[in-house]
Design a protein around this motif. Structure first.
Motif, mmCIF file in Angstrom:
data_model
loop_
_atom_site.group_PDB
_atom_site.id
_atom_site.type_symbol
_atom_site.label_atom_id
_atom_site.label_comp_id
_atom_site.label_asym_id
_atom_site.label_seq_id
_atom_site.Cartn_x
_atom_site.Cartn_y
_atom_site.Cartn_z
ATOM 1 N N ASN A 131 0.805 -1.219 0.000
ATOM 2 C CA ASN A 131 0.000 0.000 0.000
ATOM 3 C C ASN A 131 0.839 1.271 0.000
ATOM 4 N N MET A 132 2.160 1.128 -0.022
ATOM 5 C CA MET A 132 3.047 2.291 0.011
ATOM 6 C C MET A 132 3.374 2.758 -1.402
ATOM 7 N N ALA A 133 3.471 4.077 -1.579
ATOM 8 C CA ALA A 133 3.889 4.622 -2.873
ATOM 9 C C ALA A 133 5.280 4.120 -3.237
ATOM 10 N N LEU A 134 6.132 3.985 -2.229
ATOM 11 C CA LEU A 134 7.486 3.464 -2.407
ATOM 12 C C LEU A 134 7.889 2.764 -1.122
ATOM 13 N N PRO A 135 8.246 1.472 -1.186
ATOM 14 C CA PRO A 135 8.691 0.794 0.029
ATOM 15 C C PRO A 135 9.927 1.490 0.597
ATOM 16 N N PRO A 136 10.112 1.472 1.917
ATOM 17 C CA PRO A 136 11.212 2.216 2.512
ATOM 18 C C PRO A 136 12.578 1.775 1.994
ATOM 19 N N CYS A 137 13.341 2.755 1.535
ATOM 20 C CA CYS A 137 14.724 2.494 1.100
ATOM 21 C C CYS A 137 15.644 2.579 2.307
ATOM 22 N N HIS A 138 15.618 3.703 3.020
ATOM 23 C CA HIS A 138 16.374 3.802 4.289
ATOM 24 C C HIS A 138 15.483 3.170 5.356
ATOM 25 N N MET A 139 15.666 1.863 5.531
ATOM 26 C CA MET A 139 14.616 1.094 6.201
ATOM 27 C C MET A 139 14.825 0.852 7.686
ATOM 28 N N THR A 140 16.071 0.709 8.148
ATOM 29 C CA THR A 140 16.277 0.375 9.552
ATOM 30 C C THR A 140 17.413 1.205 10.142
ATOM 31 N N TYR A 141 17.130 1.845 11.274
ATOM 32 C CA TYR A 141 18.094 2.658 12.007
ATOM 33 C C TYR A 141 18.381 1.979 13.347
ATOM 34 N N GLN A 142 19.661 1.872 13.696
ATOM 35 C CA GLN A 142 20.038 1.275 14.976
ATOM 36 C C GLN A 142 21.032 2.184 15.684
ATOM 37 N N PHE A 143 20.966 2.182 17.013
ATOM 38 C CA PHE A 143 21.788 3.108 17.790
ATOM 39 C C PHE A 143 22.526 2.358 18.899
ATOM 40 N N GLN A 144 23.651 2.944 19.302
ATOM 41 C CA GLN A 144 24.489 2.353 20.349
ATOM 42 C C GLN A 144 25.029 3.473 21.226
ATOM 43 N N VAL A 145 24.944 3.259 22.527
ATOM 44 C CA VAL A 145 25.540 4.188 23.480
ATOM 45 C C VAL A 145 26.901 3.641 23.892
ATOM 46 N N ALA A 146 27.929 4.457 23.730
ATOM 47 C CA ALA A 146 29.290 4.025 24.065
ATOM 48 C C ALA A 146 30.052 5.194 24.670
ATOM 49 N N GLU A 147 30.422 5.061 25.956
ATOM 50 C CA GLU A 147 31.229 6.066 26.655
ATOM 51 C C GLU A 147 30.631 7.463 26.549
ATOM 52 N N GLY A 148 29.314 7.529 26.766
ATOM 53 C CA GLY A 148 28.648 8.821 26.766
ATOM 54 C C GLY A 148 28.345 9.383 25.398
ATOM 55 N N ARG A 149 28.578 8.591 24.354
ATOM 56 C CA ARG A 149 28.307 9.035 22.984
ATOM 57 C C ARG A 149 27.229 8.154 22.367
ATOM 58 N N LEU A 150 26.473 8.744 21.463
ATOM 59 C CA LEU A 150 25.463 7.981 20.734
ATOM 60 C C LEU A 150 25.934 7.802 19.300
ATOM 61 N N ASN A 151 26.070 6.545 18.889
ATOM 62 C CA ASN A 151 26.406 6.204 17.518
ATOM 63 C C ASN A 151 25.133 5.768 16.796
ATOM 64 N N GLY A 152 25.047 6.105 15.518
ATOM 65 C CA GLY A 152 23.866 5.748 14.735
ATOM 66 C C GLY A 152 24.252 4.973 13.492
ATOM 67 N N LEU A 153 23.457 3.961 13.162
ATOM 68 C CA LEU A 153 23.685 3.145 11.970
ATOM 69 C C LEU A 153 22.405 3.092 11.156
ATOM 70 N N LEU A 154 22.553 3.207 9.853
ATOM 71 C CA LEU A 154 21.428 3.063 8.936
ATOM 72 C C LEU A 154 21.710 1.927 7.973
ATOM 73 N N PHE A 155 20.763 0.986 7.877
ATOM 74 C CA PHE A 155 20.799 0.011 6.794
ATOM 75 C C PHE A 155 19.818 0.461 5.729
ATOM 76 N N GLN A 156 20.341 0.671 4.542
ATOM 77 C CA GLN A 156 19.548 1.152 3.417
ATOM 78 C C GLN A 156 19.496 0.058 2.362
ATOM 79 N N ARG A 157 18.320 -0.539 2.165
ATOM 80 C CA ARG A 157 18.222 -1.690 1.267
ATOM 81 C C ARG A 157 18.509 -1.297 -0.176
ATOM 82 N N SER A 158 18.174 -0.058 -0.541
ATOM 83 C CA SER A 158 18.337 0.416 -1.908
ATOM 84 C C SER A 158 18.826 1.849 -1.862
ATOM 85 N N CYS A 159 19.943 2.129 -2.512
ATOM 86 C CA CYS A 159 20.518 3.471 -2.447
ATOM 87 C C CYS A 159 20.831 4.008 -3.832
ATOM 88 N N ASP A 160 20.156 5.092 -4.186
ATOM 89 C CA ASP A 160 20.485 5.872 -5.369
ATOM 90 C C ASP A 160 21.687 6.732 -4.976
#
Length: 309
Positions: free
Chosen positions: A185-214
């Motif tokens: 039902n989506m006009a376009l299935p999510p390309c940037h689909m999953t975001y994950q985060f990690q706390v390490a020594e007072g810092r926040l790291n972010g990761l993106l898995f993008q199934r399809s990237c132009d």
């Protein structure tokens, strides 16, 4: 010896895809060169932001889109009101096919803004990103093994903020837009689909898995969006921004982007732009475009290229 400019890894990946990628006809019919699997890492220390410098990136468009996602809205009307056109092509294409009317983008967008009923009928994208991020459907039992859709869905973003604060060591600090039951039902299935985060020594790291990237057009917005939401989450959770990690699945360049690719690969990256958030709102959902400022950004000229729909 100075370390390579952060953007060099992007240009190296672009060259690899363009020279070694498998050439194939894709969903759009335009054709691409594609590889499977790529990773890039960028520091967010000292307000750093991985904006591309080898061409101008209109970062406020990406920022407005990210803020729009966080509202849960799935209709282009509010984006168009703000002068953001990046989602218009899909409903415009659907309208043209359904009605046979050869309407141009400007006229279509003018009707979207002026006519609420028209916008409701033709401007909605289906349950794309924002709907899944803040209102993932939940179902409740009604008896005899039957379920009905709950009035209020699961807010992944609000739950993520709470989880980062309460359980910073968790490996479940993530949100996703890949709702299998609603993709059709989506006009376009999510390309940037999953975001994950990690706390390490007072810092926040972010990761993106993008199934399809132009890689030629979309990546610049995607990496800015990842950096932006990582900074927002860090601020809301009293952490410092760490680094962002971008992982691409199908990483591709469109064959009709040859001029863009060749021009950009011949440019030399330079400069160190910074992204600053000038206000801490009461929640992750209360940021405004005026809260964000990019400093020391002096990119080379914009390179135009068509979007494949």
């Amino acid at each position: 010896m100075t370390s390579p400019h952060y953007e060099q890894q992007y240009l190296d990946l672009m060259r690899r895809v363009w020279t070694e990628g498998d050439e194939r006809i894709d969903r759009t019919g335009v054709g691409t060169r594609s590889i499977l699997g790529a990773t890039m890492r960028f520091s967010l220390a000292d307000d750093a932001v991985p904006l591309l410098t080898t061409k101008r990136v209109y970062w406020k468009v990406a920022a407005r889109e990210m803020l729009w996602f966080l509202t849960g809205d799935t209709n282009i009307r509010e984006l168009v009101r703000q002068g953001v056109h990046i989602w218009t092509d899909w409903p415009l294409d659907a309208y043209r096919k359904a009605t046979g009317e050869a309407i141009d983008r400007d006229a279509f967008e003018a009707r979207i803004v002026a006519d609420e009923a028209f916008a409701r009928q033709w401007g909605d994208l289906g349950p794309v990103y924002g709907a899944q991020w803040v209102d993932w459907p939940r179902y409740e039992p009604v008896g005899d093994g039957l379920y009905r859709k709950a009035e209020k869905g699961h807010n992944q973003i609000a739950a993520l903020v709470e989880a980062i604060r309460a359980t910073p060591g968790s490996r479940r600090l993530l949100f996703t837009g890949w709702n299998v039951a609603e993709i059709a039902n989506m006009a376009l299935p999510p390309c940037h689909m999953t975001y994950q985060f990690q706390v390490a020594e007072g810092r926040l790291n972010g990761l993106l898995f993008q199934r399809s990237c132009d890689l030629g057009l979309g990546f610049a917005f995607n990496i800015f969006g990842l950096s932006m939401i990582t900074r927002m989450l860090a601020q809301q959770c009293d952490l410092e921004p760490g680094e962002v990690v971008w992982q691409g699945g199908d990483v591709h360049l469109y064959l009709n982007h040859a001029a863009l690719v060749e021009e950009q690969m011949n440019r030399v990256p330079a400069g160190a732009p910074r992204l600053r958030i000038n206000r801490r709102p009461s929640s992750i959902f209360d940021y405004r475009i005026e809260d964000f400022e990019v400093l020391d950004y002096a990119p080379q000229a914009h390179i135009a290229a068509p979007v494949a729909v």
